[in-house]
Enzyme design. Sequence first.
Site, PDB file in Angstrom:
ATOM      1  NE  ARG A 104      -1.325   2.203  -5.948  1.00 26.79           N
ATOM      2  CZ  ARG A 104      -0.650   2.818  -4.983  1.00 26.79           C
ATOM      3  NH1 ARG A 104      -0.676   2.366  -3.757  1.00 26.79           N
ATOM      4  NH2 ARG A 104       0.060   3.893  -5.255  1.00 26.79           N
ATOM      5  CE1 TYR A 105      -5.400  -2.737  -5.111  1.00 25.84           C
ATOM      6  CE2 TYR A 105      -5.588  -0.852  -3.643  1.00 25.84           C
ATOM      7  CZ  TYR A 105      -5.005  -2.053  -3.968  1.00 25.84           C
ATOM      8  OH  TYR A 105      -4.035  -2.577  -3.168  1.00 25.84           O
TER       9      TYR A 105
ATOM     10  NE  ARG B 238     -10.136  -1.414  -3.000  1.00 26.89           N
ATOM     11  CZ  ARG B 238      -9.818  -2.305  -3.947  1.00 26.89           C
ATOM     12  NH1 ARG B 238     -10.417  -2.279  -5.117  1.00 26.89           N
ATOM     13  NH2 ARG B 238      -8.865  -3.189  -3.732  1.00 26.89           N
TER      14      ARG B 238
ATOM     15  CB  CYS C 209      -1.064  12.643  12.883  1.00 34.28           C
ATOM     16  SG  CYS C 209      -1.422  11.718  11.377  1.00 34.28           S
TER      17      CYS C 209
ATOM     18  CB  CYS D 128       3.182   6.409  13.642  1.00 38.41           C
ATOM     19  SG  CYS D 128       1.472   6.466  14.179  1.00 38.41           S
TER      20      CYS D 128
ATOM     21  CB  CYS E 182       4.413   7.705   9.475  1.00 43.87           C
ATOM     22  SG  CYS E 182       3.244   8.405   8.296  1.00 43.87           S
TER      23      CYS E 182
ATOM     24  NE  ARG F 289      -0.327   8.035   2.715  1.00 40.63           N
ATOM     25  CZ  ARG F 289      -1.414   7.522   3.302  1.00 40.63           C
ATOM     26  NH1 ARG F 289      -1.829   7.979   4.454  1.00 40.63           N
ATOM     27  NH2 ARG F 289      -2.095   6.562   2.706  1.00 40.63           N
TER      28      ARG F 289
ATOM     29  CG  ASP G 296       4.770   0.457   3.114  1.00 31.69           C
ATOM     30  OD1 ASP G 296       4.562  -0.641   2.553  1.00 31.69           O
ATOM     31  OD2 ASP G 296       3.862   1.271   3.399  1.00 31.69           O
TER      32      ASP G 296
ATOM     33  CG  ASP H  21       0.589  -1.151  -0.185  1.00 39.01           C
ATOM     34  OD1 ASP H  21       0.294  -1.374  -1.383  1.00 39.01           O
ATOM     35  OD2 ASP H  21      -0.060  -0.372   0.535  1.00 39.01           O
TER      36      ASP H  21
ATOM     37  CE  LYS I 167      -3.868  -1.847   1.494  1.00 41.14           C
ATOM     38  NZ  LYS I 167      -4.258  -0.820   0.493  1.00 41.14           N
TER      39      LYS I 167
HETATM   40  C1  LIG Z   1      -5.030   0.174   0.699  1.00 43.45           C
HETATM   41  C2  LIG Z   1      -5.499   1.053  -0.355  1.00 43.45           C
HETATM   42  C3  LIG Z   1      -6.841   1.039  -0.756  1.00 43.45           C
HETATM   43  C4  LIG Z   1      -7.872   0.143  -0.121  1.00 43.45           C
HETATM   44  O1  LIG Z   1      -7.586  -1.201  -0.352  1.00 43.45           O
HETATM   45  P1  LIG Z   1      -8.542  -2.315   0.244  1.00 43.45           P
HETATM   46  O2  LIG Z   1      -7.788  -3.591  -0.014  1.00 43.45           O
HETATM   47  O3  LIG Z   1      -9.812  -2.208  -0.504  1.00 43.45           O
HETATM   48  O4  LIG Z   1      -8.709  -2.020   1.691  1.00 43.45           O
HETATM   49  C5  LIG Z   1      -7.219   1.879  -1.769  1.00 43.45           C
HETATM   50  N1  LIG Z   1      -6.334   2.679  -2.387  1.00 43.45           N
HETATM   51  C6  LIG Z   1      -5.037   2.701  -2.039  1.00 43.45           C
HETATM   52  C7  LIG Z   1      -4.109   3.609  -2.761  1.00 43.45           C
HETATM   53  C8  LIG Z   1      -4.569   1.893  -1.014  1.00 43.45           C
HETATM   54  O5  LIG Z   1      -3.286   1.931  -0.663  1.00 43.45           O
END
Ligand SMILES: *Cc1c(COP(=O)(O)O)cnc(C)c1O
Length: 437
Positions: A123-124, A127, A136, A140, A143, A145, A304, A341, A348
């Site tokens: 997504r980002y 990362r 699990c 929870c 959850c 998911r 969520d 989110d 986020k």
């Molecule tokens: C939360 C999340 C991350 C990590 O986000 P950070 O703000 O760097 O902790 C990475 N990918 C996805 C899809 C996420 O939901």
Amino acid sequence: MSIFSTAQQEIAAQLTEETIDLSKWKDWQWQLKNCIKSVDQFEELLGIKLEKKLRMKIDLTVKKFPLAITPYYMSLINTDNYKNDPVFRQSFPAPEELEVFKYDMSDPLSEDKDSPAPGITHRYPDRVLFHISNICSMYCRHCTRKRKVGDIDSIPGKEDIMAGLDYIRSTPVVRDVLLSGGDPLMLSDEYLDWILTELRAIPHVQVIRIGTRMPVVLPYRITNKLVDMLKKHHPLWINTHFNHPREITASSREALAMLANAGIPLGNQTVLLAGVNDCPRIMKSLMQKLVQNRVRPYYIYQCDLSEGLTHFRTPIGKGIEIMESLRGHTSGFAVPTYVVDAPGGGGKIPLNPTYLISLSTNKVVLRNYEGIITTYKEPDSYEKIFCDRQCDKCELQLKLDDAEEYLTIGIEKLLSDHDKTISLTPKNNERMERRTS
Ligand SMILES: *Cc1c(COP(=O)(O)O)cnc(C)c1O
């Protein structure tokens, strides 16, 4: 206080024919083998009996969203007032889970859509989320998911993991890999060691993170053997998921200390849950207990829009009120970031009380946590530098071999000098479509 409490001894005695001792109770495999998965068993162990009508609804709920809780986590429930108990609320099905509202979504964060390879959510820019476990130790009730819980109760085989690893290997922008699930610590030490070794061998992967709820729901999973394995793979960060101060027990403290002693920076992600922790005093106590155990509060999540979570949702105002009660009132590092989110996969979005009251060209008016209104005088002589991204000619010493070029996007791009974009326009904007036709 003995770690092996009366509640624990009673649960243990009911679960097994033989009387067990503390060492068996603390064996995480024993805990997993004896997970409570039926409503009958739950009732029996808690010494409660649900009334018939409620029981019928609970049975329906469990068919859609299964039940599982470790004996350890169950032993934390206060049986005198179990209905309002935070552990009970997070683990026992509620009939409200079956109410589906028109805003609810099965995959609110579009994790499945943003998946370029099995188990990967990218997504980002720098990362990825890597789902390496579908299971699990407990389920929870909140959850995000939830749609997947109990689906394929398994750990992906090496081939699936390999496909995810291939994606990361062939995508050099990925510098941070977040192992998630399910719970990654449901994998054996050996299997996890293999995945971490493979990841570490990828030159562009700078940081590895693990998201796990084990310190909360099964702290005995944190063994010396596990910790010795994990610390071979530094820099490794762990984020855990405490939601209520009552979850911080002698056993969970011990687990956190073992991880921190191994040099693993610890963070915590809390979900704001109605009826569990939607109270500034509970949240402050939780955050302070976390830092006492060397855990840095990282995020408070707005709940969520997943199906079956509506009864846990609070207005965003509750989260802002909680943030207001933290910033300034307690240690800065005990204050997490409150985030929503974004539904649809926008990632986020941080939210804060407003501290900026007004501003002119030379003064800013601010307020602090006590309500004091103050002014900050802007500098008279700030030399604005036009940034054309010619970093090698810039007086600020950016070490260029460490700072690779990247495209600016979003608001960062609007603020930049070197890009001519003056506005961001949504796709399918009617007015813009008229212009082109
Ligand atoms: C939360 C999340 C991350 C990590 O986000 P950070 O703000 O760097 O902790 C990475 N990918 C996805 C899809 C996420 O939901």
